[in-house]
Write an enzyme that holds these catalytic residues in place. Structure first.
Site, short mmCIF file in Angstrom:
data_model
loop_
_atom_site.label_atom_id
_atom_site.label_comp_id
_atom_site.label_asym_id
_atom_site.label_seq_id
_atom_site.Cartn_x
_atom_site.Cartn_y
_atom_site.Cartn_z
N PHE A 1 36.20 35.78 40.98
CA PHE A 1 36.97 36.36 42.07
C PHE A 1 36.31 37.59 42.69
O PHE A 1 36.83 38.17 43.63
CB PHE A 1 38.40 36.68 41.64
CG PHE A 1 38.53 37.38 40.30
CD1 PHE A 1 38.19 38.71 40.17
CD2 PHE A 1 38.98 36.68 39.19
CE1 PHE A 1 38.32 39.35 38.96
CE2 PHE A 1 39.10 37.31 37.96
CZ PHE A 1 38.76 38.65 37.84
N LYS B 1 46.84 34.69 39.22
CA LYS B 1 46.43 35.44 38.03
C LYS B 1 46.28 34.43 36.90
O LYS B 1 47.26 33.91 36.39
CB LYS B 1 47.46 36.51 37.67
CG LYS B 1 47.01 37.35 36.50
CD LYS B 1 47.97 38.50 36.25
CE LYS B 1 47.43 39.51 35.27
NZ LYS B 1 47.03 38.96 33.98
N ARG C 1 35.54 41.14 28.32
CA ARG C 1 36.30 42.31 28.73
C ARG C 1 35.96 43.53 27.88
O ARG C 1 35.97 44.66 28.35
CB ARG C 1 37.76 41.90 28.59
CG ARG C 1 38.73 42.97 28.42
CD ARG C 1 39.39 43.24 29.72
NE ARG C 1 40.13 44.46 29.60
CZ ARG C 1 41.43 44.56 29.63
NH1 ARG C 1 42.14 43.49 29.82
NH2 ARG C 1 42.01 45.72 29.51
N GLU D 1 37.35 35.03 35.51
CA GLU D 1 38.21 34.74 34.37
C GLU D 1 37.89 33.35 33.86
O GLU D 1 37.82 32.39 34.63
CB GLU D 1 39.68 34.82 34.83
CG GLU D 1 40.70 34.67 33.74
CD GLU D 1 41.17 36.01 33.15
OE1 GLU D 1 40.57 37.07 33.45
OE2 GLU D 1 42.14 35.98 32.37
N ARG E 1 41.84 51.59 37.02
CA ARG E 1 43.12 50.91 37.04
C ARG E 1 43.94 51.59 38.12
O ARG E 1 44.58 52.60 37.88
CB ARG E 1 43.81 51.04 35.67
CG ARG E 1 45.03 50.16 35.54
CD ARG E 1 45.76 50.45 34.25
NE ARG E 1 45.11 49.93 33.05
CZ ARG E 1 45.08 48.65 32.70
NH1 ARG E 1 45.64 47.74 33.45
NH2 ARG E 1 44.49 48.28 31.59
P1 AMP Z 1 46.22 42.52 32.44
O1 AMP Z 1 45.27 42.07 31.38
O2 AMP Z 1 47.62 42.03 32.23
O3 AMP Z 1 46.13 44.00 32.72
O4 AMP Z 1 45.82 41.83 33.82
C1 AMP Z 1 44.56 42.03 34.41
C2 AMP Z 1 43.68 40.89 34.03
O5 AMP Z 1 44.05 39.68 34.69
C3 AMP Z 1 42.23 41.06 34.43
O6 AMP Z 1 41.55 41.87 33.54
C4 AMP Z 1 41.73 39.62 34.41
O7 AMP Z 1 41.28 39.32 33.10
C5 AMP Z 1 42.95 38.79 34.67
N1 AMP Z 1 42.91 38.03 35.94
C6 AMP Z 1 43.31 36.75 36.08
N2 AMP Z 1 43.18 36.34 37.33
C7 AMP Z 1 42.66 37.37 38.04
C8 AMP Z 1 42.31 37.55 39.42
N3 AMP Z 1 42.46 36.59 40.32
N4 AMP Z 1 41.81 38.76 39.78
C9 AMP Z 1 41.66 39.76 38.88
N5 AMP Z 1 41.99 39.63 37.57
C10 AMP Z 1 42.49 38.46 37.15
#
Ligand code: AMP
Length: 555
Positions: A338, A250, A270, A299, A412
């Site tokens: 990804f 991530k 985003r 990303e 989600r």
């Molecule tokens: P969050 O913003 O904490 O809800 O985490 C989701 C976000 O992680 C996604 O919207 C991406 O921007 C980010 N992200 C980073 N690495 C990845 C990955 N390998 N696959 C999907 N999302 C990723």
């Protein structure tokens, strides 16, 4: 042709309704009767306080200050008196309404306002740039207020500030469209996630019904809602749910969606904003290393000396409109893709493991353009290793994905799980603030936060944050928030809701002190999330869930 008075009268009726079912029903009834496609489009957006869909680069560029000035010109009432009205009502819309009722200026020329005429004026305003544009906007606004009835002025003002106060969010509009033309909510929802334009969805629903909506396809250069992740309960749980798990790092950067047709490239953030111009080196890399006719999901991260830089730096690059080349050196970016949503004229309705093959076939990896490494396994030890490697390399954690899952725009769900080291933070909307004391009296040093009721779109306060800021943060934030001040009450300032803060906290408590019924204990500012729109902030439902889960952990 729909007049703005008819629209305003309708708003005035539904403003008093709090039942979401009834709201959707009333709106359904109202929009079903609109014959003209353009009027229908505009009404749908206007009801949500939007003039353009989120990915449209245009914006009115009218802040609170210009409205004050225009009202003064239109009514002859001085600024001080208008400010008093705003304080009394707590709503610039109502204040403008009262100002118009009491205007001292004689009106010689009044034109009937229609949805169409307002749209035309908005489009002209948003096309004005550079020197003299502020003056012209004030003049146009003043003319609008001269022609407006008091009630029209209330909603005109609120629309300009993107704050209709009707309790009508995307969910209600979606339900209203479904109801108006007897189509299932799921079909309307899907069309929305693909077009990101409920105005367009309404027009297609009206003219072509369910079949029309189902035919809507992902289109190159029109952004699609990104698939999102839920918090993983744990590695074992994920393996139990998914069987085999596709594990990736991530990355702590900012999400991008790249639309590349072989000639034209558009990159969306985003928030579905067009950020192509801010990312010249990424543009170059994609153009030379990716086969055309694809939409890629990935990303972007900032890297210096092989180490990822904090996420805020990436956002600084995204925001930058001028002198981009200087920033390219200062904050070098690379992109990890990804996923792939679209290939060779087709939406890719395949499971992740199949999409992955396409991803690998269209990308030639380079130093700055990479495919996120992926391990497919059902061994918790192996998953943990990927997670630990990611943390060691300076990233946030790991993503656990179901290899058999489809890409569902805007979803989600349980098919993408995020595994992070830090405690879950909340992303909350800044609705008010307070000037500091002593040395900090020129700074807004405490900020009041709200979560969102995602059905009604209403904001509900959950706490105040006054720690976690450096003096530099406060200087920057004060500058950022000053233009959003709607009115002041002693030391307190009320903002037009526009920005989202990420905040950490020790605990969530039940509390009657805030509108949400919850309060954050020891909230601490983590960062400004200006990659997030107000309607992407955390919901009251998530706050409630986090509240409940605390007991799970303690037990
Ligand atoms: P969050 O913003 O904490 O809800 O985490 C989701 C976000 O992680 C996604 O919207 C991406 O921007 C980010 N992200 C980073 N690495 C990845 C990955 N390998 N696959 C999907 N999302 C990723």
């Amino acid at each position: 042709m729909l007049t703005f008075e008819e629209f305003a009268s309708f708003c005035n009726i539904i403003e008093k309704i709090s039942s979401t079912l009834e709201l959707a029903a009333r709106i359904a009834e109202f929009i079903r009767k609109i014959e003209d496609d353009d009027d229908l489009y505009d009404v749908v957006l206007f009801l949500m306080g939007k003039v353009y869909p989120p990915w449209d680069e245009r914006e009115l560029g009218v802040g609170v200050g210009l409205i004050y000035e225009a009202i003064r010109i239109a009514t002859g009432i001085n600024k001080q008196k208008i400010e008093e009205l705003v304080k009394e009502t707590g709503d610039l819309g109502k204040a403008c309404e009262i100002a118009l009722e009491n205007k001292t200026q004689l009106t010689l020329f009044q034109e009937e306002l229609t949805i169409k005429s307002i749209r035309q004026i908005f489009d002209t305003m948003s096309s004005l740039v550079g020197e003299g544009s502020q003056k012209k906007k004030i003049r146009m606004l003043a003319d609008l207020f001269i022609s407006a009835s008091p009630l029209e002025a209330r909603y005109l003002t609120r629309l300009i500030l993107s704050e209709m106060r009707l309790g009508v969010g995307e969910g209600i509009i979606r339900d209203a469209i479904a109801k108006a033309w007897a189509i299932s909510v799921e079909v309307v929802e899907r069309a929305y996630m693909i077009t990101n334009d409920l105005g367009k969805v309404a027009v297609v629903a009206k003219n072509e019904g369910k079949e029309g909506l189902e035919k809507i396809k992902i289109e190159l250069h029109v952004p699609v809602r990104m698939m999102l992740a839920q918090v993983a309960e744990g590695i074992e749980d994920a393996v139990r749910e998914m069987g085999k798990v596709a594990v990736e790092w991530k990355f702590d950067g900012s999400r991008v969606q790249a639309h590349w047709d072989g000639e034209k490239l558009t990159i969306f953030s985003r928030r579905l904003e067009n950020v192509t111009k801010a990312l010249p080196e990424i543009v170059g890399e994609i153009k030379s290393n990716v086969k055309g006719n694809v939409i890629l999901d990935g990303e972007v991260i900032a890297v210096k000396n092989g180490k990822p830089m904090p996420f805020q730096h990436v956002l600084r690059r995204f925001r930058r409109k001028y002198d981009v080349s200087k920033m390219v050196e200062k904050i070098p970016l690379i992109v990890y893709f990804f996923d792939v949503l679209y290939y060779n004229g087709e939406t890719i309705d395949y499971p992740l493991y199949e999409r992955r093959k396409i991803l690998e076939s269209v990308i030639n990896e380079s130093e700055k353009l990479k495919i996120a490494k992926q391990v497919i396994t059902n061994n918790p030890k192996e998953i943990e290793k990927v997670y630990n490697d990611a943390l060691k390399a300076g990233h946030e954690g790991a993503m656990l994905k179901n290899p058999n899952s489809l890409y569902i725009p805007g979803k989600r769900g349980k098919n993408w799980l995020k595994l992070k080291a830090v405690m879950e933070t909340l992303d909350l909307i800044v609705v008010a603030g307070e000037w500091g004391e002593g040395k900090r009296s020129h700074l807004i040093s405490s900020y009041e936060l709200a979560c969102i009721d995602d059905v009604t779109g209403k904001l509900q306060t959950v706490g105040k944050v006054a720690t976690g800021f450096t003096d530099e943060d406060l200087e920057e934030l004060t500058e950022l928030f000053k233009p959003l001040i709607e009115y002041e009450e002693g030391k307190r300032v009320i903002f037009q809701p526009k920005y989202v803060f990420e905040v950490a906290y020790q605990e969530i408590q039940k509390s009657p002190k805030y509108e949400s019924g919850y309060a954050l204990r020891f909230p601490r500012f983590v960062r400004l999330r200006d990659d997030k729109d107000v309607d992407e902030a955390d919901t009251i439902e998530r706050v409630a869930r986090l509240y409940e889960s605390q007991f799970g952990k303690k037990a």
